[in-house]
Design an enzyme around this catalytic site. Structure first.
Site, PDB file in Angstrom:
ATOM      1  N   HIS A 191      70.096 -18.756  12.009  1.00 41.40           N
ATOM      2  CA  HIS A 191      70.733 -17.764  12.878  1.00 41.40           C
ATOM      3  C   HIS A 191      70.815 -18.250  14.322  1.00 41.40           C
ATOM      4  O   HIS A 191      71.810 -18.028  15.010  1.00 41.40           O
ATOM      5  CB  HIS A 191      69.933 -16.461  12.799  1.00 41.40           C
ATOM      6  CG  HIS A 191      70.615 -15.292  13.433  1.00 41.40           C
ATOM      7  ND1 HIS A 191      71.617 -14.588  12.812  1.00 41.40           N
ATOM      8  CD2 HIS A 191      70.443 -14.707  14.644  1.00 41.40           C
ATOM      9  CE1 HIS A 191      72.028 -13.615  13.609  1.00 41.40           C
ATOM     10  NE2 HIS A 191      71.342 -13.670  14.726  1.00 41.40           N
ATOM     11  N   HIS A 235      75.849  -8.295  12.651  1.00 41.93           N
ATOM     12  CA  HIS A 235      74.532  -7.682  12.441  1.00 41.93           C
ATOM     13  C   HIS A 235      74.459  -7.217  10.991  1.00 41.93           C
ATOM     14  O   HIS A 235      74.231  -6.051  10.705  1.00 41.93           O
ATOM     15  CB  HIS A 235      74.297  -6.533  13.431  1.00 41.93           C
ATOM     16  CG  HIS A 235      73.047  -6.711  14.232  1.00 41.93           C
ATOM     17  ND1 HIS A 235      72.180  -5.692  14.534  1.00 41.93           N
ATOM     18  CD2 HIS A 235      72.476  -7.817  14.773  1.00 41.93           C
ATOM     19  CE1 HIS A 235      71.155  -6.155  15.240  1.00 41.93           C
ATOM     20  NE2 HIS A 235      71.322  -7.447  15.402  1.00 41.93           N
ATOM     21  N   ASP A 243      70.758 -12.537  27.822  1.00 41.10           N
ATOM     22  CA  ASP A 243      70.347 -11.364  27.063  1.00 41.10           C
ATOM     23  C   ASP A 243      69.166 -11.762  26.179  1.00 41.10           C
ATOM     24  O   ASP A 243      69.157 -12.847  25.614  1.00 41.10           O
ATOM     25  CB  ASP A 243      71.563 -10.925  26.232  1.00 41.10           C
ATOM     26  CG  ASP A 243      71.202 -10.252  24.935  1.00 41.10           C
ATOM     27  OD1 ASP A 243      70.327  -9.380  24.965  1.00 41.10           O
ATOM     28  OD2 ASP A 243      71.809 -10.598  23.908  1.00 41.10           O
TER      29      ASP A 243
END
Length: 705
Positions: free
Chosen positions: A32, A78, A252
């Site tokens: 990921h 997601h 982020d």
């Protein structure tokens, strides 16, 4: 991590990593985060054209709109979290992509949500659908960013699973650009926003493996908790901080948490960091340094700031009642060092975290394309089945839950080929997203090319010149040779098609391991596109008496079509794209629109010609009378999903002038009566307009009651 990777790490370190180091390495070496199985292939994608300011490599891509305005766009998936906990998974998916846009220095102005589920006949699939939509809706509405488009698809291969992709678009001034990497040592690292808890721990490793049958119980703790109210404050505080010019870098805290954000921020230019993990503000008592370093608690940003500027920025954070703490500093030495209450608990070379070796899995080509005869079914019966398909009917049940007009920029609303957002008084941007796993399953290369072509058609149908693309590649396990082959073929198709249109991919995402209990999904690339449109030129809609014309050639291409899907036919040959014709037709459509010759344009894609005609009738509440002569079977002509085609509706008096630009075949007329009538050779389809609209607008409500 795989055993050979663990061996490599031990050799590099000359020792066993301790528990904290191992957890950090597992995060950074996960599929990921590292893109280790896809990086080689992604290099094939074109990433530059005259519109690109910043391509892949940071949290989002940037496109030049004009000298004073840049457009920022990104896309994320997601999938695993949403399959386990649909509300929280989808909501935090929105939050994450919004922060990706924000950390470039841009204000998020719109969302797109390409989402996919199993058939709605099953209660579990309805549950996933209902709560994914609710998660996106609640989060987007509460942070004040409109969801203006996307796409929704239902397919048997996604039974008990969901694909949730979210794209976000932002707007910024060139002088406000902030990079995600530091260029000097001595900077302070500050976390701003929510406190850190135990939610989302191992989120990226969980997203890098298949889901088990008991995933809902076993993996729920890996799903993050959404807090849109803090996100709203974080958006405003971050932008105010950026506008001071004092933010040196910004990330982020998403997948991989503090480990990922801090190591990527400092490692890109070869710097290192010292992290004081005990300085991180905690939401839960008794958390360990390991948990703090890999927690994926949401609504957190990492700022890099010069020591003398900390106080000024802190006043901004406090004005918005956001908590903040200095958690580390940038150092010259390329090491990542973590302290906990004065003791060193981790020390790793920075490149061991950020430069993960690629993996090339074995490949095995599959060939499943084969000719299938034309179904023995009447035009009337075929249309009845296709028009009622949840993939075809209006998705108003979804849009009505979204505030798609907040911020006041939305000019073309959900339900059309592209949404349009006003950027200034004269110009706007068109945005759209498309996927077609049925075409891509039959032929990954040609399916992917068709996807890019459809994005282009959707943009030009509202009068927009395409500027750039982003891609989200949803696949099953790359360890399956057929899957890895289909992934490589998909990327080649996406690359070749984009090059033909001189389009670049400015950002993207890869999501592997989308399978549940050994059941892989179909190859599902999703492409979103952005274009520039003159607001005064957007086609307004058909008028009574207008002629209905067809641009482009209809071929015998039912493979992967919606007709085949509703009839349970899984084989066939995927439609092929003629890139030269596709480009020529797109240019012609733009010329027609800019010359103010047309009333409305609609691209032909899922469902084919008959569905496109019915959509125009239902969208605008107009009757239609169509007559077509063809040497093809009427059902084949009506439902073929050949590329390169558009419906063009225009006043008859403008037909001659329009034909100087492109070949328009007149097939029908907009009429005043309450009927939708289509005759192809000797077969006639006749529907009452009220019934047509009722099926289109209300089917999804009935299925969800």
């Amino acid at each position: 991590m795989f055993p050979q990777e663990e061996k490599l790490i031990r050799e590099r370190l000359g020792r066993e990593p301790n528990d904290v180091e191992r957890a950090m390495l597992e995060v950074m070496w996960s599929e990921h985060v590292s893109y280790k199985s896809s990086r080689k292939w992604l290099k094939l994608l074109p990433t530059k054209n005259e519109h690109v300011v910043l391509g892949p490599g940071e949290d989002a891509g940037i496109i030049k709109f004009d000298d004073k305005t840049w457009i920022v766009i990104g896309i994320e998936s997601h999938n695993h979290p949403s399959a386990v906990e649909p509300y929280g998974g989808a909501a935090t998916g929105v939050g994450g992509i919004v922060r990706d846009i924000l950390c470039m220095g841009a204000r998020p102005i719109a969302l797109l949500d390409p989402i996919r589920f199993g058939p709605l006949e099953k209660e579990k699939n309805r549950y996933l659908f209902e709560y994914v939509v609710k998660g996106i809706s609640d989060y987007g509405n509460r942070i004040g960013v409109p969801t203006v488009g996307g796409e929704t698809e239902f397919d048997e291969s996604l039974d008990n699973y969901t694909l949730v992709n979210v794209a976000c678009v932002g707007i910024m001034k060139p002088e406000h650009l902030v990079h995600s990497y530091v260029t000097e040592p001595g900077l302070k690292l500050i976390i701003v926003g929510n406190r850190t808890g135990r939610d989302g721990i191992h989120g990226v490793t969980f997203a890098s493996e298949e889901l088990s049958e008991n995933a809902e119980e076993e993996d729920r703790s890996a799903v993050q908790i959404p807090d849109p109210f803090t996100e709203k404050l974080l958006i405003e505080a971050t932008l105010e901080a950026v506008y001071t010019g004092k933010v040196r870098a910004l990330k982020d805290l998403g997948g991989g948490g503090l480990t990922c954000a801090a190591s990527e921020m400092v490692g890109k230019r070869g710097f290192g960091a010292i992290i004081y993990a005990d300085k991180v503000l905690l939401r839960e008592p008794g958390m360990t340094p390991l948990e703090v370093m890999i927690s994926e608690s949401q609504e957190r940003m990492l700022f890099a700031v010069r020591p003398e500027d900390v106080e000024e920025l802190a006043r901004i954070f406090e004005k918005y009642e956001l908590e903040w703490s200095v958690v580390g500093e940038v150092i010259e030495e390329p090491k990542f060092i973590v302290y906990w209450k004065g003791s060193k608990v981790a020390e790793l070379p920075i490149d061991l975290l950020t430069e993960v070796p690629t993996i090339e899995w074995p490949m095995k080509e599959y060939k499943i394309e084969e000719e299938v005869g034309i179904p023995r079914i009447s035009l009337q019966e075929a249309f009845e089945k296709v028009w009622r398909s949840p993939n075809i009917v209006a998705k108003r049940w979804i849009w009505e839950q979204y505030d798609h007009e907040v911020q006041g920029r939305t000019v073309v609303k959900p339900g059309f080929d592209s949404a349009v957002l006003k950027i200034n008084e004269e110009y706007g941007i068109a945005i759209t997203a498309d996927g077609n796993p049925n075409h891509c399953y039959l032929n990954p290369y040609h399916g992917a090319m068709g996807l890019v072509a459809e994005v282009v058609r959707n943009l030009v149908s509202v009068g927009a010149k395409p500027l750039a693309l982003v891609d989200n590649l949803n696949f099953a396990s790359p360890e399956r040779p057929e899957v890895y082959w289909s992934f490589a073929e998909t990327v080649k198709g996406l690359a070749d098609a984009a090059k033909a249109f001189n389009l670049a991919y400015v950002s993207g995402n890869v999501s592997f391991y989308n399978e549940i209990v050994d059941k892989p999904i179909k190859p599902t690339p999703v492409v979103a596109g952005v274009g520039k449109v003159k607001l005064s030129k957007i086609p307004k809609g058909p008028n009574k008496g207008d002629v209905v014309t067809l641009v482009g050639e209809t071929k015998r291409e039912l493979g992967g079509s919606e007709l085949y899907r509703v009839l349970g036919i899984r084989k066939g040959i995927a439609p092929r794209v003629n890139l030269e014709v596709e480009r020529k037709n797109a240019e012609s459509i733009l010329r027609l629109i800019n010359a103010s010759l047309v009333s409305f344009v609609h691209d032909l894609s899922r469902g084919g010609l008959l569905v496109a005609l019915a959509e125009v009738a239902a969208l605008f509440n107009v009757g239609m009378e169509v007559t077509i002569k063809t040497d093809m079977n009427p059902v084949e002509f009506a439902f073929s999903e050949s590329h390169g085609r558009y419906l063009v509706v225009l006043p008859e008096r403008k037909l001659e002038e329009a034909r100087e630009i492109t070949d328009l075949k007149v097939i029908g007329r907009i009429i005043g009566s309450n009927s939708f009538s289509v005759k192809i050779n000797d077969e006639v389809l006749l529907w009452n307009l009220d019934k047509l609209k009722d099926v289109y607008w209300n089917t999804l409500y009935r299925l969800m009651d």
